[in-house]
Design an enzyme around this catalytic site. Sequence first.
Site, mmCIF file in Angstrom:
data_model
loop_
_atom_site.group_PDB
_atom_site.id
_atom_site.type_symbol
_atom_site.label_atom_id
_atom_site.label_comp_id
_atom_site.label_asym_id
_atom_site.label_seq_id
_atom_site.Cartn_x
_atom_site.Cartn_y
_atom_site.Cartn_z
ATOM 1 N N ALA A 1 0.870 -1.173 0.000
ATOM 2 C CA ALA A 1 0.000 0.000 0.000
ATOM 3 C C ALA A 1 0.910 1.228 0.000
ATOM 4 C CB ALA A 1 -0.882 -0.009 1.241
ATOM 5 N N GLY B 1 0.619 -4.852 0.964
ATOM 6 C CA GLY B 1 -0.544 -4.904 0.078
ATOM 7 C C GLY B 1 -0.245 -5.591 -1.249
ATOM 8 N N GLU C 1 -0.601 -9.142 -0.566
ATOM 9 C CA GLU C 1 -2.040 -9.372 -0.342
ATOM 10 C C GLU C 1 -2.821 -9.351 -1.652
ATOM 11 O OE1 GLU C 1 -1.848 -6.189 2.622
ATOM 12 O OE2 GLU C 1 -2.808 -7.547 4.029
ATOM 13 N N GLU D 1 4.528 -5.077 7.406
ATOM 14 C CA GLU D 1 3.812 -3.946 8.014
ATOM 15 C C GLU D 1 4.242 -3.684 9.451
ATOM 16 O OE1 GLU D 1 2.402 -6.318 6.147
ATOM 17 O OE2 GLU D 1 0.776 -5.494 4.917
HETATM 18 C C1 HXC Z 1 5.112 4.308 -1.323
HETATM 19 C C2 HXC Z 1 7.052 3.309 -2.027
HETATM 20 C C3 HXC Z 1 6.673 2.081 -1.425
HETATM 21 C C4 HXC Z 1 5.409 2.040 -0.763
HETATM 22 C C5 HXC Z 1 8.601 1.829 -2.343
HETATM 23 N N1 HXC Z 1 8.252 3.089 -2.575
HETATM 24 N N2 HXC Z 1 7.664 1.180 -1.641
HETATM 25 N N3 HXC Z 1 6.279 4.401 -1.971
HETATM 26 N N4 HXC Z 1 4.670 3.167 -0.742
HETATM 27 N N5 HXC Z 1 4.938 0.922 -0.199
HETATM 28 C C6 HXC Z 1 9.010 4.125 -3.300
HETATM 29 C C7 HXC Z 1 10.203 4.605 -2.488
HETATM 30 O O1 HXC Z 1 9.812 5.586 -1.558
HETATM 31 C C8 HXC Z 1 11.095 5.169 -3.582
HETATM 32 O O2 HXC Z 1 10.598 6.429 -3.953
HETATM 33 C C9 HXC Z 1 10.845 4.212 -4.744
HETATM 34 O O3 HXC Z 1 9.594 3.575 -4.477
HETATM 35 C C10 HXC Z 1 11.923 3.124 -4.857
HETATM 36 O O4 HXC Z 1 12.011 2.459 -3.596
HETATM 37 P P1 HXC Z 1 13.394 2.308 -2.792
HETATM 38 O O5 HXC Z 1 13.031 2.095 -1.368
HETATM 39 O O6 HXC Z 1 14.333 3.408 -3.115
HETATM 40 O O7 HXC Z 1 13.957 0.976 -3.436
HETATM 41 P P2 HXC Z 1 14.926 -0.103 -2.763
HETATM 42 O O8 HXC Z 1 15.971 0.581 -1.939
HETATM 43 O O9 HXC Z 1 15.369 -1.004 -3.858
HETATM 44 O O10 HXC Z 1 14.011 -0.917 -1.736
HETATM 45 C C11 HXC Z 1 12.915 -1.695 -2.218
HETATM 46 C C12 HXC Z 1 11.979 -2.082 -1.036
HETATM 47 C C13 HXC Z 1 11.592 -0.798 -0.262
HETATM 48 C C14 HXC Z 1 12.723 -3.054 -0.100
HETATM 49 C C15 HXC Z 1 10.766 -2.791 -1.629
HETATM 50 O O11 HXC Z 1 11.116 0.170 -1.199
HETATM 51 C C16 HXC Z 1 10.541 -1.029 0.795
HETATM 52 O O12 HXC Z 1 10.840 -1.561 1.869
HETATM 53 N N6 HXC Z 1 9.328 -0.576 0.528
HETATM 54 C C17 HXC Z 1 8.237 -0.599 1.485
HETATM 55 C C18 HXC Z 1 7.740 -1.988 1.684
HETATM 56 C C19 HXC Z 1 6.594 -2.042 2.711
HETATM 57 O O13 HXC Z 1 6.816 -1.707 3.872
HETATM 58 N N7 HXC Z 1 5.409 -2.430 2.263
HETATM 59 C C20 HXC Z 1 4.245 -2.483 3.152
HETATM 60 C C21 HXC Z 1 3.509 -1.195 3.070
HETATM 61 S S1 HXC Z 1 2.140 -1.182 4.216
HETATM 62 P P3 HXC Z 1 11.559 7.703 -4.113
HETATM 63 O O14 HXC Z 1 10.589 8.829 -4.398
HETATM 64 O O15 HXC Z 1 12.322 7.825 -2.856
HETATM 65 O O16 HXC Z 1 12.421 7.355 -5.304
HETATM 66 C C22 HXC Z 1 0.948 -2.109 3.478
HETATM 67 C C23 HXC Z 1 -0.347 -2.364 4.203
HETATM 68 C C24 HXC Z 1 -0.562 -1.437 5.304
HETATM 69 O O17 HXC Z 1 1.082 -2.559 2.405
HETATM 70 C C25 HXC Z 1 -1.815 -1.729 6.079
HETATM 71 C C26 HXC Z 1 -1.948 -0.746 7.198
HETATM 72 C C27 HXC Z 1 -3.294 -0.182 7.450
#
Ligand code: HXC
Length: 260
Positions: A66, A111, A114, A134
């Site tokens: 997400a 997400g 999911e 998460e």
């Molecule tokens: C918004 C995201 C994102 C996300 C990545 N990006 N994941 N933006 N939401 N979930 C963006 C980064 O900010 C970055 O933008 C660009 O995508 C590239 O990501 P990087 O982090 O620079 O890449 P990398 O270093 O290769 O790392 C990849 C990754 C990491 C390991 C996948 O991006 C990551 O950990 N992402 C988040 C994963 C996560 O936590 N997902 C769960 C979300 S919560 P910029 O602008 O900086 O270039 C969820 C449910 C929540 O899904 C329910 C709660 C109510």
Amino acid sequence: MSYETILVEQKGAVTLITLNRPQALNALNSTVLAELIDAFAAYQADKAQRCAVITGSGDKAFAAGADIKEMADKPGAEFYSEDFFAGWTSQLVKSTRKPWIAAVNGFALGGGCELSMMADFIIASENAKFGQPEIKLAVAPGMGGSQRLTRAVGKAKAMDMCLTGRLMGAEEAERAGLVSRVVPADKLMEEALKAAETIAAMPPLAAMMNKEMVNIAFETTLDTGLLMERRMFQVLTATEDKAEGMKAFIEKRPGNWQGK
Ligand code: HXC
């Protein structure tokens, strides 16, 4: 119909839906959800379309979750009052009665994992990585991760993934029953589209009922499930396609399906 965050193509009887925010690793924001609901409703309504595939653009991610940037400043009360994330299951999953496959390349996190589990099955590339991280954001899965993942891989691995946030590679995911096939990255779309074409060539009512029957296994007791299975089988025997299918077998020719 053209969209801002997804691409939709029709390849014969197969609808290919591509998450298209590669700069954000295909993070799932509200626009993506609204557009997916629309695209899947169009797929469901189009009688000529018999199977769908969802994938992510770019070679790095199916979807990295997400959209954290969208959620970061949103007041908690709004998540509840809007019933944030409800549409994924109530509108997308429940309304799509026809089959769809997730073709997962790279990260399928939060997400993203999911969404892949909402599909009828997952075909993963060797570089796929699944996770429910998460907890690291001080939240928990909100689009089915704690429920669908646990049903897919069992308590031990689901707890491990949700509590440590560790990622599961494609090989482990196949071993654990999360994905149905693992293929080399450069063969992912070929394999997923081939599987979708195979399904698209099946009698469509039988495809929908097979899907419905497997899903019922997650919702009911064995006794009730077996009863429903028999009833659904009996309903299918009344279709024109059943008469055609059995005649075609005896005449040693392919069936010609009418969806009736
Ligand atoms: C918004 C995201 C994102 C996300 C990545 N990006 N994941 N933006 N939401 N979930 C963006 C980064 O900010 C970055 O933008 C660009 O995508 C590239 O990501 P990087 O982090 O620079 O890449 P990398 O270093 O290769 O790392 C990849 C990754 C990491 C390991 C996948 O991006 C990551 O950990 N992402 C988040 C994963 C996560 O936590 N997902 C769960 C979300 S919560 P910029 O602008 O900086 O270039 C969820 C449910 C929540 O899904 C329910 C709660 C109510």
